[in-house]
Design an enzyme around this catalytic site. Structure first.
Site, PDB file in Angstrom:
ATOM      1  N   GLU A 372      41.570  33.862  47.887  1.00 46.23           N
ATOM      2  CA  GLU A 372      42.443  35.037  48.009  1.00 46.23           C
ATOM      3  C   GLU A 372      42.649  35.516  49.446  1.00 46.23           C
ATOM      4  O   GLU A 372      42.763  36.720  49.687  1.00 46.23           O
ATOM      5  CB  GLU A 372      41.882  36.188  47.155  1.00 46.23           C
ATOM      6  CG  GLU A 372      41.782  35.828  45.686  1.00 46.23           C
ATOM      7  CD  GLU A 372      41.183  36.933  44.823  1.00 46.23           C
ATOM      8  OE1 GLU A 372      41.621  37.067  43.678  1.00 46.23           O
ATOM      9  OE2 GLU A 372      40.283  37.646  45.277  1.00 46.23           O
TER      10      GLU A 372
HETATM   11  C1  ACM Z   1      37.636  34.882  42.675  1.00 48.16           C
HETATM   12  O1  ACM Z   1      37.521  35.319  41.522  1.00 48.16           O
HETATM   13  N1  ACM Z   1      38.413  35.517  43.554  1.00 48.16           N
HETATM   14  C2  ACM Z   1      36.932  33.693  43.113  1.00 48.16           C
END
Ligand code: ACM
Length: 653
Positions: A372
């Protein structure tokens, strides 16, 4: 505001109801186990490979002698049995290392390795006079001891002496070994800090179910949780934010004068203590340092690690909004929470961190995150533009790939293997990069096809932060994952070469988890479903049989005072509109054998109220549908109060 008050009302309602009624009907449970196991009093989770029940019971004497070789690694297995058998029963439990006539429990390390058992398997034999556990390695004896404890009455879980119990275990021959070697639970200690004692409590609970890896998510935007010598601000500044309570993610940004005293960190001595505590229970701790995204705590401590100037803007996050997810992934960052791939200081910072992390954690992998990472600040950065030109990088995925490859080199230079979340695949990483697949199974499948080692921890089955039942009953999270869905987890999907699949893992993110009791509530019973998925042969998995055993384990966890979610007993609401546009409400349950009783008159239904048999159409002026599930005469579900308006809204979606 209305909603908040309403949820508060619900939670007040549900606590006593759950406390009083979570215990379920024993007869029904044992009967079903009998059909499958032919052994009514055997309810082991995870289900062993083979269970052969024979006549009779072993009854624990008041003087127990455990005979075990005097191997240092076995000390903890013996200590575990001593503690677990003596405290609740009051029996005196002695240990001898040489063959002794009349010993009660023999722990035997196989002289000739039994290849079927591998490194973690065991054979447990219970006869009327004796208990034997054999294994190739100490870990196997520990798992045999876990299964043995599950054969005794539930009161064996008590932390104090229990009177008037016959401490009997059914005679049985169990042969057992795990399906996969990586059986992990991830605990996010960054979003909310959990003390060393709480982490130990979490480890104690996970080893019941034969988990062997604790993945500690040690750093994130909300906190840096590990002391790093030479980088004191990481824990002086990075470990602290402003205490906020409510719905994490939507908090007002803290004011400048609000005290930043919420959080904490583990000293290096704390880490050594936790690593040893876990090792004594055959658990490896895998540290995660999540970079380049999720790094606001590090940047608030050392703003020069960012590509974006503005030291005064960086604060450890306290749960205020910092990301815009409206356009999907990667998100748009409102504050730059990334380490700068174009800044050499970042790599020397990471070298310092990884050197110490590698020394503190003996486990062979270090997880370096990679998930992310937002790109919008990198896109504007002159130093990133210069890096792209110099290195011939065409897009931001390649910029992240450049970063990951450099970090991988640092990790490997410390003698460790590099693992990352599945986004690292976008950076065209070398084959010796291990991938943790979280965005479903598909990236794990792709990684295995590209010959990477893979750990499957997909949101689809293994995200313990997701809600376990209807949003009106659970702390609100953006997605749901019911127990029955978790139980469908198969870490080795069809069409993949299983040699690349190391195993599976469930992840507990803690944005909405403010305390250890809630961490337990989120973990159990779904953690049992994942444990069985990674340990038991796939052909032995059976939802009804599993749930019958789960009900036995609810009673055991009650005695152990470990919290769990009773959400599986709560009804599922589905809505539709009839031809004449009437709201129609369908109620169903996740497990068989439950009756649902309901009211529309605001009073609390019990089993003398109308029983649900067909779709309901609410009376014209009704505001609330209250429901509760029963098993026979026993209430088992929580009293749910569902606003009719909410159902109406859902029917329009
Ligand atoms: C995640 O759940 N961002 C690895």
């Amino acid at each position: 505001m209305k909603n908040t008050l309403y949820l508060l009302f619900l939670s007040l309602l549900s606590i006593p109801v759950f406390g009083q009624y979570a215990i379920s009907n024993t007869e029904a449970t044992t009967e079903t186990v009998a059909i499958v196991n032919n052994a009514p009093d055997i309810a082991i989770i995870p289900e062993p490979v083979s269970v052969i029940k024979s006549e009779g019971y072993f009854i624990l004497p008041s003087n127990v002698v455990i005979q075990a070789p005097a191997t240092p690694e076995l000390k903890q297995v013996v200590a575990f049995l001593q503690e677990r058998l003596s405290i609740p029963t009051g029996s005196y439990v002695a240990e001898v290392s040489t063959p002794a006539a009349g010993s009660t429990i023999n722990l035997i390390l196989n002289e000739k390795t039994n290849s079927a058992l591998g490194k973690e398997g065991y054979q447990l034999t219970v006869t009327p006079n004796h208990i034997t556990i054999k294994a190739n390695k100490p870990a196997g004896l520990f798992y045999g001891a876990q299964s043995l404890i599950q054969l005794f009455p539930k009161e064996i879980e008590s932390k104090e002496a229990v009177e008037n119990i016959e401490w009997k275990a059914p005679c049985v021959e169990i042969t057992d070994y795990p399906r996969v070697g990586w059986r992990g639970l991830m605990f996010d200690v960054a979003r909310h800090f959990f003390t060393k004692a709480e982490v130990k409590q979490y480890i104690d609970a996970m080893v019941r179910y034969k988990y062997n890896i604790l993945h500690l998510h040690l750093t994130d935007d909300e906190g840096w949780r590990i002391e790093i010598k030479g980088l004191p601000k990481l824990t002086e500044i990075g470990a602290w934010n402003v205490k906020k309570i409510g719905e994490f993610g939507n908090f007002f940004p803290p004011a400048a004068d609000e005290p930043r005293n919420y959080g904490g960190f583990y000293t290096q001595d704390d880490i050594r203590e936790l690593v040893q505590y876990a090792k004594d229970r055959f658990v490896d701790i895998m540290p995660e340092i999540d970079v380049p995204g999720h790094s606001l705590a590090a940047i608030a401590s050392y703003p020069e690690l960012s590509c974006t100037p503005g030291a005064e803007n960086y604060r450890v996050r306290s749960g205020e909004r910092i990301m815009d997810w409206s356009r999907g992934a990667p998100p748009i960052a409102l504050v730059d929470n990334t380490l700068c791939p174009a800044n050499e200081k970042v790599y020397s910072f990471l070298d310092t961190v990884i050197t110490q992390v590698a020394q503190l954690f003996p486990f062979e992998y270090i997880h370096m995150g990679g998930d992310e990472a937002p790109f919008n600040f990198w896109e504007k950065s002159d130093s990133i533009k210069a890096l792209m030109k110099k290195e011939g990088l065409k897009n931001m995925h390649q910029v992240q790939g450049y970063f990951e490859k450099r970090v991988q080199k640092i990790v490997e230079s410390k003698g460790k293997k590099f693992m990352g979340w599945d986004e690292i695949l976008d950076g065209d990483m070398p084959q010796n990069t291990s991938v943790m697949s979280w965005r479903g199974m598909k990236y794990g499948i792709e990684a295995a096809k590209r010959k990477h080692e893979v750990v499957m921890s997909p949101t689809t089955y293994a995200y313990l932060d997701y809600m376990q039942a209807d949003v009106i009953t659970e702390p609100k999270v953006y997605a749901s994952l019911r127990l029955s869905k978790s139980y469908e987890f198969d870490p080795i999907p069809a069409g993949v070469d299983k040699k690349y699949i190391k195993g599976g893992q469930a992840n507990l993110w803690t944005e909405q988890v403010y305390n250890i009791r809630q961490a337990e509530y989120m973990t159990w019973p779904r953690g049992m479903a994942i444990a069985e998925s990674v340990w038991s042969p796939i052909e032995k998995k059976n939802w009804n049989n599993f749930f019958n055993r789960v009900e036995q384990h609810f009673k055991r966890l009650d005695v152990a005072e470990t919290k769990y979610a009773p959400s599986v007993y709560d009804p599922i609401f589905s809505v539709s509109r009839s031809a004449d546009k009437q709201l129609m409400i369908e109620l169903s349950t996740e497990v068989p054998g439950l009756d649902i009783y309901y009211s529309f008159d605001n009073s609390f239904p019990d089993r003398f109220y109308p029983k649900y048999t067909e779709k309901l159409s609410p009376p014209k002026d009704a505001t609330t549908l209250k429901v509760i599930t029963y098993k026979g005469k026993q209430p088992v579900g929580r009293m749910l109060a569902m606003p009719v308006d909410e159902l109406s809204r859902r029917s329009r979606k």
